[in-house]
Enzyme design. Structure first.
Site, PDB file in Angstrom:
ATOM      1  CB  CYS A  14      -1.643  -2.074  -4.613  1.00 50.41           C
ATOM      2  SG  CYS A  14      -1.009  -3.007  -3.201  1.00 50.41           S
ATOM      3  CB  CYS A  33     -15.396  -9.679  -7.906  1.00 49.30           C
ATOM      4  SG  CYS A  33     -14.216  -9.118  -9.113  1.00 49.30           S
ATOM      5  N   GLY A  47      10.764  -1.615  15.739  1.00 44.88           N
ATOM      6  CA  GLY A  47      11.737  -0.523  15.598  1.00 44.88           C
ATOM      7  C   GLY A  47      11.472   0.301  14.357  1.00 44.88           C
ATOM      8  CG  ASN A 103       5.064   1.870  13.995  1.00 47.83           C
ATOM      9  OD1 ASN A 103       4.617   2.432  14.977  1.00 47.83           O
ATOM     10  ND2 ASN A 103       4.474   1.935  12.820  1.00 47.83           N
ATOM     11  CD  GLN A 130     -15.975  -3.135 -18.495  1.00 51.55           C
ATOM     12  OE1 GLN A 130     -15.345  -2.438 -17.725  1.00 51.55           O
ATOM     13  NE2 GLN A 130     -17.298  -3.089 -18.546  1.00 51.55           N
ATOM     14  CD  GLU A 189     -19.103   0.947 -21.248  1.00 55.72           C
ATOM     15  OE1 GLU A 189     -19.380   0.727 -20.059  1.00 55.72           O
ATOM     16  OE2 GLU A 189     -19.918   1.404 -22.067  1.00 55.72           O
ATOM     17  NE  ARG A 195     -28.299   3.021 -17.616  1.00 53.06           N
ATOM     18  CZ  ARG A 195     -29.210   2.042 -17.715  1.00 53.06           C
ATOM     19  NH1 ARG A 195     -29.947   1.716 -16.670  1.00 53.06           N
ATOM     20  NH2 ARG A 195     -29.387   1.409 -18.846  1.00 53.06           N
ATOM     21  NE  ARG A 241     -21.728  -4.530 -10.207  1.00 59.16           N
ATOM     22  CZ  ARG A 241     -21.133  -5.535  -9.584  1.00 59.16           C
ATOM     23  NH1 ARG A 241     -20.049  -5.327  -8.904  1.00 59.16           N
ATOM     24  NH2 ARG A 241     -21.610  -6.749  -9.659  1.00 59.16           N
ATOM     25  CG  PHE A 261     -23.779   4.006 -17.459  1.00 62.31           C
ATOM     26  CD1 PHE A 261     -22.480   3.781 -17.852  1.00 62.31           C
ATOM     27  CD2 PHE A 261     -24.604   4.730 -18.315  1.00 62.31           C
ATOM     28  CE1 PHE A 261     -22.004   4.271 -19.072  1.00 62.31           C
ATOM     29  CE2 PHE A 261     -24.132   5.232 -19.532  1.00 62.31           C
ATOM     30  CZ  PHE A 261     -22.826   4.987 -19.900  1.00 62.31           C
ATOM     31  CB  ALA A 279     -25.776  -1.574 -20.377  1.00 59.79           C
ATOM     32  CD  GLU A 339     -24.959  -1.350 -15.168  1.00 58.11           C
ATOM     33  OE1 GLU A 339     -24.404  -0.246 -15.203  1.00 58.11           O
ATOM     34  OE2 GLU A 339     -25.741  -1.751 -16.047  1.00 58.11           O
TER      35      GLU A 339
HETATM   36  C1  LIG Z   1       0.060  -1.553   3.815  1.00 57.55           C
HETATM   37  C2  LIG Z   1       0.667  -0.886   4.998  1.00 57.55           C
HETATM   38  C3  LIG Z   1      -0.110  -0.681   6.121  1.00 57.55           C
HETATM   39  C4  LIG Z   1       0.434  -0.043   7.223  1.00 57.55           C
HETATM   40  N1  LIG Z   1      -0.352   0.155   8.294  1.00 57.55           N
HETATM   41  C5  LIG Z   1       0.119   0.810   9.368  1.00 57.55           C
HETATM   42  C6  LIG Z   1      -0.715   1.050  10.487  1.00 57.55           C
HETATM   43  O1  LIG Z   1      -1.860   0.637  10.536  1.00 57.55           O
HETATM   44  N2  LIG Z   1      -0.196   1.751  11.514  1.00 57.55           N
HETATM   45  C7  LIG Z   1       1.075   2.207  11.508  1.00 57.55           C
HETATM   46  O2  LIG Z   1       1.497   2.829  12.475  1.00 57.55           O
HETATM   47  N3  LIG Z   1       1.913   1.978  10.470  1.00 57.55           N
HETATM   48  C8  LIG Z   1       1.441   1.297   9.394  1.00 57.55           C
HETATM   49  N4  LIG Z   1       2.268   1.068   8.328  1.00 57.55           N
HETATM   50  C9  LIG Z   1       3.656   1.562   8.366  1.00 57.55           C
HETATM   51  C10 LIG Z   1       4.716   0.479   8.604  1.00 57.55           C
HETATM   52  O3  LIG Z   1       4.231  -0.795   8.447  1.00 57.55           O
HETATM   53  C11 LIG Z   1       5.314   0.521   9.951  1.00 57.55           C
HETATM   54  O4  LIG Z   1       5.867   1.759  10.181  1.00 57.55           O
HETATM   55  C12 LIG Z   1       6.328  -0.596  10.186  1.00 57.55           C
HETATM   56  O5  LIG Z   1       6.371  -0.847  11.538  1.00 57.55           O
HETATM   57  C13 LIG Z   1       7.708  -0.329   9.645  1.00 57.55           C
HETATM   58  O6  LIG Z   1       8.537  -1.454   9.922  1.00 57.55           O
HETATM   59  P1  LIG Z   1       9.499  -2.107   8.839  1.00 57.55           P
HETATM   60  O7  LIG Z   1      10.295  -3.127   9.535  1.00 57.55           O
HETATM   61  O8  LIG Z   1       8.733  -2.607   7.683  1.00 57.55           O
HETATM   62  O9  LIG Z   1      10.313  -0.847   8.427  1.00 57.55           O
HETATM   63  P2  LIG Z   1      11.375  -0.656   7.285  1.00 57.55           P
HETATM   64  O10 LIG Z   1      10.686  -0.181   6.044  1.00 57.55           O
HETATM   65  O11 LIG Z   1      12.218  -1.838   7.135  1.00 57.55           O
HETATM   66  O12 LIG Z   1      12.185   0.535   7.940  1.00 57.55           O
HETATM   67  C14 LIG Z   1      11.514   1.716   8.326  1.00 57.55           C
HETATM   68  C15 LIG Z   1      12.445   2.800   8.834  1.00 57.55           C
HETATM   69  O13 LIG Z   1      12.907   2.523  10.133  1.00 57.55           O
HETATM   70  C16 LIG Z   1      14.321   2.602  10.205  1.00 57.55           C
HETATM   71  N5  LIG Z   1      14.778   1.571  11.115  1.00 57.55           N
HETATM   72  C17 LIG Z   1      14.332   0.309  11.160  1.00 57.55           C
HETATM   73  N6  LIG Z   1      14.968  -0.367  12.144  1.00 57.55           N
HETATM   74  C18 LIG Z   1      15.832   0.506  12.723  1.00 57.55           C
HETATM   75  C19 LIG Z   1      16.739   0.396  13.779  1.00 57.55           C
HETATM   76  N7  LIG Z   1      16.927  -0.726  14.439  1.00 57.55           N
HETATM   77  N8  LIG Z   1      17.465   1.481  14.121  1.00 57.55           N
HETATM   78  C20 LIG Z   1      17.314   2.640  13.436  1.00 57.55           C
HETATM   79  N9  LIG Z   1      16.443   2.778  12.422  1.00 57.55           N
HETATM   80  C21 LIG Z   1      15.703   1.729  12.062  1.00 57.55           C
HETATM   81  C22 LIG Z   1      14.771   2.365   8.778  1.00 57.55           C
HETATM   82  O14 LIG Z   1      16.016   2.911   8.502  1.00 57.55           O
HETATM   83  C23 LIG Z   1      13.672   3.013   7.990  1.00 57.55           C
HETATM   84  O15 LIG Z   1      13.874   4.376   7.852  1.00 57.55           O
HETATM   85  C24 LIG Z   1       1.765   0.409   7.202  1.00 57.55           C
HETATM   86  C25 LIG Z   1       2.548   0.187   6.072  1.00 57.55           C
HETATM   87  C26 LIG Z   1       2.010  -0.459   4.986  1.00 57.55           C
HETATM   88  C27 LIG Z   1       2.852  -0.675   3.776  1.00 57.55           C
HETATM   89  S1  FES Z   2     -11.091  -9.118  -7.085  1.00 61.47           S
HETATM   90 FE1  FES Z   2     -11.742 -10.867  -5.993  1.00 61.47          FE
HETATM   91  S2  FES Z   2     -12.658 -12.055  -7.500  1.00 61.47           S
HETATM   92 FE2  FES Z   2     -12.202 -10.217  -8.520  1.00 61.47          FE
HETATM   93  S1  FES Z   3       0.423  -6.121  -4.855  1.00 58.90           S
HETATM   94 FE1  FES Z   3       1.286  -6.565  -2.976  1.00 58.90          FE
HETATM   95  S2  FES Z   3      -0.226  -6.010  -1.609  1.00 58.90           S
HETATM   96 FE2  FES Z   3      -1.016  -5.314  -3.468  1.00 58.90          FE
END
Ligand SMILES: Cc1cc2nc3c(=O)[nH]c(=O)nc-3n(C[C@H](O)[C@H](O)[C@H](O)COP(=O)(O)OP(=O)(O)OC[C@H]3O[C@@H](n4cnc5c(N)ncnc54)[C@H](O)[C@@H]3O)c2cc1C
Ligand code: FES
Ligand code: FES
Length: 1342
Positions: free
Chosen positions: A55, A162, A363, A365, A780, A815, A893, A925, A927, A1092, A1274
């Site tokens: 992804c 799967c 930070g 977040n 497929q 498919e 189907r 799956r 269909f 199928a 299926e």
């Molecule tokens: C698959 C996935 C799932 C997620 N699930 C959630 C979730 O469930 N809940 C949720 O709230 N969020 C979620 N997030 C969002 C993300 O994970 C959070 O916001 C995370 O905490 C960001 O932290 P990082 O260190 O990866 O940020 P980075 O990508 O490294 O930085 C994020 C931002 O913060 C700024 N920054 C970082 N540190 C500082 C600092 N010290 N001072 C000033 N600016 C700073 C950066 O400049 C940037 O703009 C998800 C993200 C992904 C990809």
């Molecule tokens: S995605 Fe887990 S076995 Fe195919």
């Molecule tokens: S390829 Fe990295 S989480 Fe999906």
């Protein structure tokens, strides 16, 4: 000192050498590219392709690797699972990376985590397997005796499409402290209740693997942290790192001063810690950040300090570290001080997956300032303080209503950085709670997220301070301070609750067209969550001896936090007879033949093929409009982009630009009109993927837009249908309705579904001489690919060779739609006479390749007061999209399954295939069968509710019996459905459950349980007659080894394994001598797609046919040398000049249905099954829990019970996604809004039923298919509708509390939003939906 990106590093000493280790090998990278991810580096530069790309957004876990780091300040070695797709290469300085290849291999020795997932049948297509292996491995490296809860937590960031997860958990349970427990809880765990292991197990349960075979885990044998790296890490003196790329410079300062200095110089610089936010912006929002600052080395940002009134967390502290510190604090501090910490921990429980939490910073977040951040509401409610600094000084900011100044904006100035966050202890008389509601519980972003804190005047219920913070209700996290101030000084009681709700409903309003939609639901949630808080505070106050109302016993469940139960399971199948030859593997639960390779990362998928020397990469140019005339295409800028070789359009097609699956109603490249968003217009070919993708975005297209038709309702209004409109009719409808005691009308919409195979579409085309082309495709349908590629290139089919080794999942999605990509890649390879590859990004794949058809069903049903059905008139409308593809067959189907398993004397079904401006929908799956049956189960539920009869009784009353005939006049023989039904009722203890459910519902106002038992009857055969054929080619070589080829493809279902089992039995030779290398069009021609559910039947019979010929040919040599070995007979036959190669062929007999006359046989036979499910819903939030599912499935004499149970569970889980979870959102203009695992939620580990029983019906040979087996791929999918109808049952119980009785409409999926809205109550009444037609919604039901 300047550079291309303009980054100025100042006068300090810098290093540009990136030193890290991969699987123990030292790597010194002098030219580390700041934009390169660890995943690209591993796959492309080091050729370590075991780590997969699913992804690129941290949402699937396929790319999981382990990072190990020595931490100087704690003198600790850290092992962390992380997503390689988001980890910047430059962040790896002095880090040891371990990939799946680093822990074991088939040739060397498998690591126990690899061996166990394989042997427990936890790997089907295998594309998710290396990621899951590495999550488990990283867990064991930090905790060598985990419990199941730890394992489940470790897998929150891994998806599998799967297996249905059960076998993975089962296999890994053997590595936990819960290991030997049978898992059933009826009488308690057998290991803890004093009985012998196994005493409580279902006596009939049959093991699918033998734990005695497992290699024990020996933690002392693990790969060690590289000694050289340890020395480097211990001896490092902080030194700034600087890596320069084409567009970005990575600066990793060594001290806070240096950091502040750089941020002063480069206020626009992006600070990157986990890169989980910035990585997404760069990849999906095309953001370019010329300067990146990484604070990894700065102690102030990475430390945790306990201070007098709380804990100070450095801004770069990871969420998992923060969680560990808070957990520790909760254990040691007095409870009144840890209310805030517990609220943070509650949010962290559902925050992303482990891999993200391991790197994402607190930070990050805060500073991302996302309106749906899960932590910011807690920080605001708790009144956290932030320490921020710039070169000139520091200041303290409060996280109050002034902190977030706008969408993704904070009060920090550009030169400032966040240094730390102070999380305070709570005080006596203060109570804090946090809530998160998301479509899926695990690893999902919030719909609404909230935190609430209240402080009371000591020893009273008078509110002294109140902070209610919400996310998901505005462009920023907000404080509902109007409501809060109104409630100050008030007593915590019923009146306050009423006032709070009406005030919140007034204060937190959303525009009806707000992004994210779900307006009424979101507003209702704000009230429901407050109500939960209100109740829990009442409880806590009473515990402190304060006089307040008692929480009524029937409301207590509303205060409970989610309690997860580790799933338990039972599998039951019929073992082979005692007298079956030991080496005859038919009927035995043998492991998928590629499982070991999949678990070690050695199994090769299309994109794992090493790059050809002169290979190019292709990126598609697609339409951004749903319906438009193309006015002009300007590729001049793209052509100038770095690395670009050429752009391709319709004029580059040497053969025919017309293409399509059944009809040639599509184009390879659109040239005048585009009819959906994602319509392929052209392609850019460049030296690398990055260059091709960047250039394709530079192509400018001008459109003249036309009004699109997006939804089924719009298509009905415009009469936009593909022809013909199918009808199946039997009996006298009018007389039937006249005879009926009651007639009911109803309707239902069933949403579409994305295949979400973990491996996206991919093609590698290699041109050869004489117009020959070799294509490696994840498809497929190799033969269809061959013929459409030949057509577009204008060459005979004999020049095109299509090869399929394996797919990382297909489910129907590969498919027919795969040819969209294969034809384009073939045109490019042909034009440039160079190999060309393209693997679609996940968002592209989701956007352009279509999915399961959304359906709308409208019905009128006539029935007697007993519940007996007498008449049904049903119309189906499917959203087919912009081309016919397989949509007519899908609709057929659906019609063939319109009565599901019920006998209805007078019936008519009509099927309208709607032409719309969505990407063409396709096979998936089931269909059309599931959609057809879903509507049936909707009207039968209505009938029961209308008559106030138990739904199972009405279902049972109307079930077919042996000898009945279907609306298309097919007699039901070998009818095992009633047996499945009875067994399911017994195994699920239906009556006991029903009483328990009623009892539960009487006792609980805000949690309700529901129960449903649902049958299925699934017709086996392609409905297109000519597809019911198959071929095989079997060679025996002179050393006795057998090469088996057949027309089917391997996508995880274990087809090759089953075919080897068949060949082994017929030839009488050990399966270890038989090998299937791939599927290819030059070995078995003119094959039908693997679809199928019929591939084992068709190809199995063809393999049998070929092997029987060979067996016959070897017979004389066997006779002549009866004590000889297989190799002797083979050699003898060879020297006797006997051909040791045979073609096999099979066609299904007696098929041929005619819609005109409603006569002729549609299906060869039927597969039957029944499932009973129990659920619990939270009426306040709409969340539901799958408590139990019991499945009884007739698969005849199973060829391989492990694979068949894998299909049952996998299909059931996919159905669970379809009917309860997965929602595709489209804008009114036809743009797909959910384009990745972040916004489209397939079931995760935590979604499977807590108790799952799968029983394969015994003694049910099917005389119509190979070795008395039955098709299984299926048919079980629909059984997951038992969960949907159990939910509907639970909602009915909730509605009854509001005096709402009788049938009601519930569309699929039964999402949290739908469940909540259907549970109508005082809160929903305060949040009525805006009137339809008065606004443009964010998304529409297509
Ligand atoms: C698959 C996935 C799932 C997620 N699930 C959630 C979730 O469930 N809940 C949720 O709230 N969020 C979620 N997030 C969002 C993300 O994970 C959070 O916001 C995370 O905490 C960001 O932290 P990082 O260190 O990866 O940020 P980075 O990508 O490294 O930085 C994020 C931002 O913060 C700024 N920054 C970082 N540190 C500082 C600092 N010290 N001072 C000033 N600016 C700073 C950066 O400049 C940037 O703009 C998800 C993200 C992904 C990809
Ligand atoms: S995605 Fe887990 S076995 Fe195919
Ligand atoms: S390829 Fe990295 S989480 Fe999906």
């Amino acid at each position: 000192m300047g550079d291309r990106t303009g980054a100025n590093t100042g006068p300090r000493a810098v290093s540009d050498r990136l030193v890290f280790f991969v699987n123990g090998r030292k790597i010194v990278e002098e030219n580390a590219d700041p934009e390169m991810t660890l995943l690209s580096y591993l796959r492309r530069k080091l050729g370590l392709t075991g780590t997969k790309l699913g992804c690129a957004e941290g949402g699937c876990g396929a790319c999981t690797v382990m990072l190990s780091r020595y931490e100087q300040h704690t003198n600790q070695l850290l092992h962390l699972s992380v997503n390689a797709c988001l980890a910047p290469l430059c962040s790896l300085h002095l880090v040891a990376v371990t990939t799946v290849e680093g822990i074991g291999s088939v040739a060397r020795k498998l690591h126990p985590v690899q061996e166990r997932i394989a042997k427990s049948h936890g790997s089907q297509c295998g594309f998710c397997t290396p990621g899951i292996v590495m999550s488990m491995y990283a867990l064991l490296r930090t905790n060598s005796s985990p419990c199941m809860a730890d394992v489940e937590e470790a897998f929150q960031g891994n998806l599998c499409r799967c297996t249905g997860y059960r076998p993975i958990l089962e296999g890994y349970k053997t590595l936990t402290v819960d290991g030997g427990c049978c898992g059933r809880r009826d009488n308690g765990c057998c290991l803890t209740n004093g009985s012998t292991a196994g005493d409580d197990c279902d006596q009939e349960a049959t093991p699918l693997f033998d734990t005695a075979e497992f290699v024990p885990l020996d933690p002392t044998q693990e790969v060690i942290f590289p000694p050289e790296l340890m020395i480097l890490s211990k001896g490092q003196t902080p030194r700034m790192l600087c890596f320069r790329g084409d567009r970005t410079t990575w600066l990793q300062p060594a001290s806070l001063d240096e950091f502040l200095h750089l941020k002063w110089k480069h206020p626009e610089a992006r600070i990157v810690v986990g890169n989980t936010e910035v990585g997404i912006e760069v990849k999906f929002k095309n953001m370019v950040y010329p300067v990146v600052l990484a604070p990894t080395f700065i102690p102030e940002l990475n430390s945790v300090t306990h201070v007098e009134d709380g804990i100070l967390f450095g801004a770069a502290v990871s969420l998992s570290h923060m969680g560990a510190v808070l957990k520790q604090a909760v254990q040691t501090l007095p409870p009144h001080q840890t209310e805030v910490f517990l609220a943070v921990l509650e949010q962290l429980r559902w925050f992303a997956g482990q891999q993200i939490r391991n790197v994402a910073a607190v930070g990050g977040n805060i500073m991302t300032a996302s309106p749906i951040s899960d932590l910011n509401p807690v920080f605001m409610a708790a009144g956290c303080r932030l320490s921020v600094r710039d070169k000139e000084g520091r200041r303290e900011l409060h996280m109050d209503h002034t902190f977030f100044s706008g969408y993704r904006k904070t009060a920090l100035r550009p030169q400032e950085v966040l240094v730390s966050v102070h999380i305070p202890y709570s005080k006596k008389h203060q109570f804090v709670s946090a809530f998160k509601q998301s479509p899926r519980r695990e690893d999902d972003i919030s719909i609404v997220t909230a935190a609430m804190s209240v402080s009371f005047v000591p020893n009273t219920s008078v509110v002294d301070e109140l902070r209610l913070s919400y996310g998901g209700m505005a462009a920023t996290t907000l404080l509902a301070h109007k409501t809060a101030s109104r409630l100050l000084g008030r007593s915590w009681g019923e009146e306050l609750l009423q006032e709070a709700c009406s005030s919140l409903a007034e204060e937190l309003v959303l525009e009806p067209s707000v992004p994210g939609g779900m307006v009424s639901y979101r507003c209702t949630l704000t009230l429901s969550l407050f109500y939960k808080f209100y109740l829990s505070v009442l409880q806590k106050l009473r515990l402190q001896g304060v006089e307040v109302e008692k929480v009524p016993p029937n409301c207590v469940s509303a205060t409970e936090v989610y309690r997860h139960v580790t799933p338990s399971s039972t599998q039951i199948y019929q073992a082979v007879p005692d007298n079956q030859r030991e080496d005859d593997v038919v009927g035995r639960p043998i492991m998928h033949l590629s499982a070991m390779k999949q678990a070690t990362g050695e199994a090769l998928y299309c994109d794992d093929i090493p790059l050809y020397e002169n290979e190019l990469y292709l990126s598609l140019i697609t339409s951004s409009k749903a319906h438009a005339t193309i006015v002009c295409v300007d590729a001049s800028e793209a052509e100038q982009c770095p690395g670009v070789v050429c752009c391709l359009f319709a004029t580059d097609v040497p053969g025919s630009n017309a293409t399509g699956t059944i009809e040639y109603d599509e184009t390879v490249f659109a040239h005048e009109q585009v009819t959906c968003v994602g319509h392929v217009i052209g392609a850019v070919v460049a030296d690398t993927q990055l260059h091709a993708q960047r250039a394709s975005r530079a192509v400018k297209i001008q459109y003249k837009e036309q009004q699109p038709i997006v939804t089924i309702q719009e298509a009905i209004a415009a009469k936009s249908f593909y022809q013909p409109i199918r009808t199946i009719q039997r009996g006298d409808l009018e007389a039937g309705f006249e005879q009926a005691d009651h007639v009911l009308e109803g309707e239902m919409h069933i949403g579409g579904q994305e295949h979400f195979y973990l491996e996206t579409n991919v093609t590698l085309a290699v041109p050869r001489e004489d117009g020959e082309m070799e294509l490696f495709v994840s498809t497929q349908a190799p033969s269809k690919t061959q013929s459409l590629v030949a057509k577009v290139l204008g060459v005979p089919e004999n020049r095109i060779l299509v090869r399929v080794k394996r797919m990382g999942g297909g489910f129907g999605g590969k498919e027919s739609r795969t040819t969209m990509l294969s034809t384009v890649v073939a045109v490019a390879a042909n034009k440039l006479k160079r190999p060309v590859r393209c693997m679609l990004d996940r968002d592209e794949d989701m956007l352009i390749t279509g999915g399961r058809h959304p359906f709308y069903g409208k019905y009128k049903v006539g029935f007697m007061s007993s519940g007996k059905l007498v008449a049904l008139d049903v119309s189906y409308y499917s959203n087919a999209g912009n081309s016919l593809d397989l949509s007519l067959s899908v609709m057929e189907r659906a019609l063939f399954h319109m009565e599901n398993s019920y006998s209805i004397p007078n019936i008519r079904g009509q099927g309208f295939v709607c032409r719309t401006n969505l990407p063409s929908n396709t096979a998936f799956r089931g269909f059309g069968g599931p959609q057809g049956m879903m509507v049936a189960e909707s009207w039968i539920t209505d009938v029961a509710q209308n008559l106030n009869l138990p739904a199972y009784q009405v279902r049972e009353l109307n079930l077919y019996v042996e000898g009945d005939s279907t609306p298309y006049n097919q007699i039901l023989d070998q009818f095992t459905l009633k047996r499945c039904w009875t067994e399911c009722l017994t195994r699920s203890r239906y009556n006991q459950r029903q009483s328990a459910v009623e009892e539960f519902n009487r006792k609980n106002r805000w949690s309700k349980r529901g129960l449903a038992i649902v049958p299925t009857k699934f017709g086996i055969s392609f409905t297109a007659l000519f597809l019911n054929q198959a071929g095989a080619l079997v060679h025996i070589y002179t050393d006795g080894s057998v090469l088996l080829t057949h027309g089917g493809t391997e996508m995880g279902q274990g087809l090759h394994t089953k075919m080897v089992q068949v060949a082994s039995r017929v030839l009488g030779v050990s399966s270890s001598k038989i090998y299937v290398s791939e599927t290819s069009t030059n070995t078995v021609p003119n094959t039908s797609p693997t679809a199928a559910s019929a591939s084992s039947d068709l190809n199995g019979a063809a393999v049998q046919n070929a092997c029987e010929q060979l067996w016959e040919r070897l017979q004389p040599y066997r006779k002549r040398n009866p004590t000889g070995r297989w190799e002797d007979w083979v050699k003898a036959a060879y020297f006797d000049r006997v051909s040791l190669s045979a073609n096999g062929f099979y066609k299904t007999p007696d098929l041929g249905y005619d819609f005109e006359t409603n006569s002729g046989r549609v299906f060869h036979y039927f597969s039957y099954g029944v499932a009973c499910s129990e659920v619990e819903i939270d009426c306040l939030t709409g969340a539901h829990t799958n408590l139990s599912s019991t499945i009884v499935m007739d698969v005849g004499h199973s060829l391989n019970p492990a694979l068949d149970i894998g299909q049952v569970e996998g299909a059931f889980t996919q159905g669970l996604g379809l009917f309860t979870l997965e929602e595709l959102h489209y804008s009114p203009q036809g743009v797909l809004l959910s384009r990745g695992p972040g916004s489209y939620k397939i079931p995760a580990f935590g979604d499977i039923p807590s108790e799952l029983t799968v029983s394969l019906l015994r003694d049910a040979p099917n005389h119509k298919a190979i070795f008395a087996s039955k098709a299984v791929g299926e048919p079980p999918l629909f059984l997951a509708s038992s969960i949907f109808f159990a939910i509907k049952d639970a909602i009915s119980a909730a509605r009854a509390e509001s005096a709402l009785i009788g049938p009601f409409r519930l569309d699929s999926p039964a999402s949290a939003e739908r469940i909540r809205n259907a549970c109508s109550d005082q809160f929903t009444k305060l949040c009525p939906p805006a009137e339809k037609g008065t606004f443009t919604p964010w998304s529409v039901q297509v």
